[in-house]
Design a protein around this motif. Structure first.
Motif, mmCIF file in Angstrom:
data_model
loop_
_atom_site.group_PDB
_atom_site.id
_atom_site.type_symbol
_atom_site.label_atom_id
_atom_site.label_comp_id
_atom_site.label_asym_id
_atom_site.label_seq_id
_atom_site.Cartn_x
_atom_site.Cartn_y
_atom_site.Cartn_z
ATOM 1 N N ASN A 132 -4.756 0.834 -8.827
ATOM 2 C CA ASN A 132 -5.310 2.079 -8.320
ATOM 3 C C ASN A 132 -6.819 1.921 -8.166
ATOM 4 O O ASN A 132 -7.571 2.073 -9.134
ATOM 5 N N MET A 187 -8.970 3.791 -6.942
ATOM 6 C CA MET A 187 -9.734 5.036 -7.044
ATOM 7 C C MET A 187 -10.248 5.279 -8.471
ATOM 8 O O MET A 187 -11.147 6.083 -8.671
ATOM 9 N N GLY A 242 0.189 5.768 -1.241
ATOM 10 C CA GLY A 242 -0.844 6.786 -1.367
ATOM 11 C C GLY A 242 -1.134 7.463 -0.051
ATOM 12 O O GLY A 242 -0.538 7.167 0.983
ATOM 13 N N ALA A 243 -2.071 8.378 -0.101
ATOM 14 C CA ALA A 243 -2.415 9.172 1.075
ATOM 15 C C ALA A 243 -3.558 8.521 1.858
ATOM 16 O O ALA A 243 -4.133 7.523 1.426
ATOM 17 N N LYS A 244 -3.870 9.128 2.982
ATOM 18 C CA LYS A 244 -4.964 8.658 3.807
ATOM 19 C C LYS A 244 -6.265 8.730 3.000
ATOM 20 O O LYS A 244 -6.575 9.764 2.396
ATOM 21 N N LYS A 245 -7.006 7.636 2.970
ATOM 22 C CA LYS A 245 -8.265 7.508 2.241
ATOM 23 C C LYS A 245 -8.111 7.661 0.730
ATOM 24 O O LYS A 245 -9.091 7.869 0.020
ATOM 25 N N ARG A 246 -6.893 7.581 0.212
ATOM 26 C CA ARG A 246 -6.624 7.620 -1.229
ATOM 27 C C ARG A 246 -5.589 6.538 -1.547
ATOM 28 O O ARG A 246 -4.443 6.831 -1.864
ATOM 29 N N PRO A 247 -5.971 5.255 -1.451
ATOM 30 C CA PRO A 247 -4.985 4.189 -1.587
ATOM 31 C C PRO A 247 -4.448 4.045 -3.006
ATOM 32 O O PRO A 247 -5.123 4.350 -3.987
ATOM 33 N N PHE A 248 -3.235 3.566 -3.081
ATOM 34 C CA PHE A 248 -2.574 3.208 -4.330
ATOM 35 C C PHE A 248 -1.671 2.033 -3.989
ATOM 36 O O PHE A 248 -0.958 2.087 -2.991
ATOM 37 N N ARG A 281 -6.422 1.177 -14.112
ATOM 38 C CA ARG A 281 -6.742 0.637 -12.784
ATOM 39 C C ARG A 281 -5.766 -0.476 -12.407
ATOM 40 O O ARG A 281 -5.248 -0.494 -11.298
ATOM 41 N N ARG A 298 0.821 -1.210 0.000
ATOM 42 C CA ARG A 298 0.000 0.000 0.000
ATOM 43 C C ARG A 298 0.849 1.252 0.000
ATOM 44 O O ARG A 298 1.844 1.364 0.690
#
Length: 126
Positions: free
Chosen positions: A41, A43, A11-17, A51, A9
């Protein structure tokens, strides 16, 4: 050395990558890895080409040398034709009430059936 193909994992908090990596099974989830073989991704929309990005040749190589993909990646690899699709495990039986509760429910059902039969008898006689 046991190898895993898994998601790492980022990415940022609540924006996973996620990076799809080949790593030693004992290393931490987001820790050191041997090779990055793709990205995911969540999101992006499901129909988006970006994706899931995957280097199929490298995945085939790592699978051939014994790397084990995680359950989520097995589903994705099966859709791409890299591994055989695994069958879902059968659902377990739901827990049943204890014996006294089962007997009580059976008695209540019999009583309800008897009352329904009595209600129909006078109605049919008329």
């Amino acid at each position: 050395m046991a190898l895993k193909i898994r998601l790492s994992r980022g990415g940022a908090k609540k924006r996973p990558f996620y990076k799809i990596v080949v790593a030693d099974a004992r290393s931490p989830r987001d820790g050191r890895f041997i090779e990055k073989v793709g990205t995911y991704n969540p999101m992006l929309p499901v129909e988006s080409e970006q994706r899931w990005i995957l280097n199929d040749e490298r995945v085939k190589h790592w699978l051939s040398v014994g790397a084990q993909p995680t359950d989520r990646l097995i589903r994705f690899f099966a859709d791409r034709g890299l591994v055989a699709k695994t069958a879902k495990p059968e659902q377990t039986k739901k827990p049943q009430p204890k014996a006294k509760a089962q007997q009580r429910a059976k008695d209540n059902a019999e009583r309800a059936a008897a009352l329904a039969a009595e209600a129909e008898a006078p109605a049919s006689a008329e």
